[in-house]
Design a protein around this motif. Structure first.
Motif, PDB file in Angstrom:
ATOM      1  N   ALA A  11       0.709  -1.352   0.096  1.00  0.00           N
ATOM      2  CA  ALA A  11      -0.110  -0.106  -0.069  1.00  0.00           C
ATOM      3  C   ALA A  11       0.835   1.233   0.008  1.00  0.00           C
ATOM      4  O   ALA A  11       0.636   2.140  -0.747  1.00  0.00           O
ATOM      5  CB  ALA A  11      -0.865  -0.125   1.005  1.00  0.00           C
ATOM      6  N   ALA A  12       1.860   1.175   0.823  1.00  0.00           N
ATOM      7  CA  ALA A  12       2.988   2.549   0.779  1.00  0.00           C
ATOM      8  C   ALA A  12       3.453   2.631  -0.572  1.00  0.00           C
ATOM      9  O   ALA A  12       3.354   3.706  -1.136  1.00  0.00           O
ATOM     10  CB  ALA A  12       3.874   2.126   1.767  1.00  0.00           C
ATOM     11  N   ILE A  13       4.006   1.497  -1.543  1.00  0.00           N
ATOM     12  CA  ILE A  13       4.301   1.643  -2.697  1.00  0.00           C
ATOM     13  C   ILE A  13       3.176   2.277  -3.547  1.00  0.00           C
ATOM     14  O   ILE A  13       3.436   3.270  -4.290  1.00  0.00           O
ATOM     15  CB  ILE A  13       4.731   0.179  -3.299  1.00  0.00           C
ATOM     16  N   VAL A  14       2.255   1.797  -3.552  1.00  0.00           N
ATOM     17  CA  VAL A  14       0.860   2.167  -4.431  1.00  0.00           C
ATOM     18  C   VAL A  14       0.775   3.504  -4.374  1.00  0.00           C
ATOM     19  O   VAL A  14       0.567   4.435  -4.982  1.00  0.00           O
ATOM     20  CB  VAL A  14      -0.143   1.264  -4.103  1.00  0.00           C
ATOM     21  N   SER A  15       0.528   3.737  -3.279  1.00  0.00           N
ATOM     22  CA  SER A  15       0.119   5.184  -2.424  1.00  0.00           C
ATOM     23  C   SER A  15       1.114   6.330  -2.910  1.00  0.00           C
ATOM     24  O   SER A  15       1.104   7.666  -3.140  1.00  0.00           O
ATOM     25  CB  SER A  15       0.056   4.963  -1.262  1.00  0.00           C
ATOM     26  N   GLY A  16       2.383   5.843  -3.151  1.00  0.00           N
ATOM     27  CA  GLY A  16       3.511   6.744  -3.659  1.00  0.00           C
ATOM     28  C   GLY A  16       3.242   7.373  -5.022  1.00  0.00           C
ATOM     29  O   GLY A  16       3.784   8.254  -5.460  1.00  0.00           O
ATOM     30  N   GLY A  17       2.418   6.710  -5.960  1.00  0.00           N
ATOM     31  CA  GLY A  17       2.098   7.229  -6.877  1.00  0.00           C
ATOM     32  C   GLY A  17       0.790   8.144  -7.335  1.00  0.00           C
ATOM     33  O   GLY A  17       0.323   8.458  -8.410  1.00  0.00           O
ATOM     34  N   ALA A  18       0.410   8.589  -5.999  1.00  0.00           N
ATOM     35  CA  ALA A  18      -1.037   9.308  -5.998  1.00  0.00           C
ATOM     36  C   ALA A  18      -0.472  10.884  -5.374  1.00  0.00           C
ATOM     37  O   ALA A  18       0.546  10.708  -4.689  1.00  0.00           O
ATOM     38  CB  ALA A  18      -1.866   8.692  -5.040  1.00  0.00           C
ATOM     39  N   PRO A  19      -1.257  11.689  -5.974  1.00  0.00           N
ATOM     40  CA  PRO A  19      -0.816  13.228  -5.195  1.00  0.00           C
ATOM     41  C   PRO A  19      -0.944  12.954  -3.666  1.00  0.00           C
ATOM     42  O   PRO A  19       0.040  13.621  -3.082  1.00  0.00           O
ATOM     43  CB  PRO A  19      -1.864  13.944  -5.737  1.00  0.00           C
ATOM     44  N   ARG A  20      -1.710  12.347  -3.153  1.00  0.00           N
ATOM     45  CA  ARG A  20      -1.977  12.195  -1.579  1.00  0.00           C
ATOM     46  C   ARG A  20      -2.481  10.904  -1.312  1.00  0.00           C
ATOM     47  O   ARG A  20      -3.058  10.366  -2.266  1.00  0.00           O
ATOM     48  CB  ARG A  20      -2.987  13.398  -0.976  1.00  0.00           C
ATOM     49  N   SER A  21      -2.507  10.537  -0.169  1.00  0.00           N
ATOM     50  CA  SER A  21      -3.289   9.267   0.240  1.00  0.00           C
ATOM     51  C   SER A  21      -3.753   9.164   1.666  1.00  0.00           C
ATOM     52  O   SER A  21      -3.076  10.079   2.799  1.00  0.00           O
ATOM     53  CB  SER A  21      -2.348   8.001   0.058  1.00  0.00           C
ATOM     54  N   TRP A  22      -4.803   8.582   1.965  1.00  0.00           N
ATOM     55  CA  TRP A  22      -5.231   8.514   3.370  1.00  0.00           C
ATOM     56  C   TRP A  22      -5.559   6.957   3.556  1.00  0.00           C
ATOM     57  O   TRP A  22      -6.129   6.195   2.638  1.00  0.00           O
ATOM     58  CB  TRP A  22      -6.709   8.986   3.273  1.00  0.00           C
ATOM     59  N   THR A  23      -5.134   6.339   4.652  1.00  0.00           N
ATOM     60  CA  THR A  23      -5.443   5.100   4.886  1.00  0.00           C
ATOM     61  C   THR A  23      -6.500   5.071   6.149  1.00  0.00           C
ATOM     62  O   THR A  23      -6.530   5.516   7.100  1.00  0.00           O
ATOM     63  CB  THR A  23      -4.030   4.300   5.606  1.00  0.00           C
ATOM     64  N   LEU A  24      -7.594   4.228   5.648  1.00  0.00           N
ATOM     65  CA  LEU A  24      -8.799   4.235   6.556  1.00  0.00           C
ATOM     66  C   LEU A  24      -9.069   3.178   7.079  1.00  0.00           C
ATOM     67  O   LEU A  24      -9.126   2.177   6.637  1.00  0.00           O
ATOM     68  CB  LEU A  24      -9.984   4.990   5.930  1.00  0.00           C
TER      69      LEU A  24
END
Length: 208
Positions: free
Chosen positions: A151-164
């Protein structure tokens, strides 16, 4: 909630490592990728989200990267949000829609989110103002480390990320009330601000 910027970018810190923002001050995390990047390889056609021309308007369009992503649940939490049925929205007036990508924190969901983000960052997706990625827990309890790392790797390709976190009440009923968890309260506040912000302030550098 874990709010993360691109893990390959190092955020500035004070000499003692303390956060420079007052603890009572909170602004949405700044975007570190705000537009497609040159030279990125487009995903195969089979791995791309469909496009859908949508009528009307919305403050924010919620795009699930896959079925069961939680697209409708998230849309219920954000005022003025509408779902896109797992498609990139294309507005009839030609304007650029603001979009939040959503996925579940299992391997299928994260893989689908990675494909969607690759599509966006390569320029293969339609023109959208992608605000970020929301990763929703797929089960109660702590997410296994391999999935957290992915998830950390995938989120690195987004402008921002939130883990809920997991919301047990959603399993048993149709409640649309915001979950009491602090992670959701902060997430809702962030999205409300980002969905009404101007581009110049949306991309400002702030301490999360």
């Amino acid at each position: 909630m874990q709010q993360s910027l691109n893990p390959w970018i190092t955020r500035p810190a004070t000499a003692d490592g303390a956060n420079t923002a007052p603890s009572e001050t909170h602004l949405p995390p700044a975007a570190v990728i705000s537009a497609p990047l040159r030279g990125m390889v487009e995903p195969d056609a089979a791995d791309r989200l469909r496009r859908r021309t949508v009528a009307g308007s919305a403050a924010l369009w919620i795009t699930g990267a896959h079925g069961g992503s939680g697209e409708s649940r998230i849309a219920d939490l954000i005022g003025g949000a509408r779902i896109t049925d797992h498609c990139w929205p294309v507005l009839q007036d030609g304007s650029k829609p603001r979009v939040l990508l959503v996925c579940r924190a299992d391997m299928r969901g994260l893989t689908a989110a990675r494909s969607a983000l690759t599509e966006w960052v390569s320029g293969a997706a339609p023109a959208v103002d992608l605000l970020g990625l929301a990763v929703l827990a797929d089960a109660p309890g702590k997410t296994p480390k391999p999935l957290r790392d992915f998830a950390a790797i995938v989120s690195g390709g987004a402008p921002r990320s939130w883990t809920l976190p997991w919301v047990e009440a959603w399993r048993h009923g149709e409640s649309t009330s915001p979950p009491p968890a602090r992670e959701y309260q902060r997430f809702i506040t962030d999205l409300a601000a980002l969905a009404t912000d101007t581009p110049s302030t949306t991309n400002r550098k702030v301490s999360p």
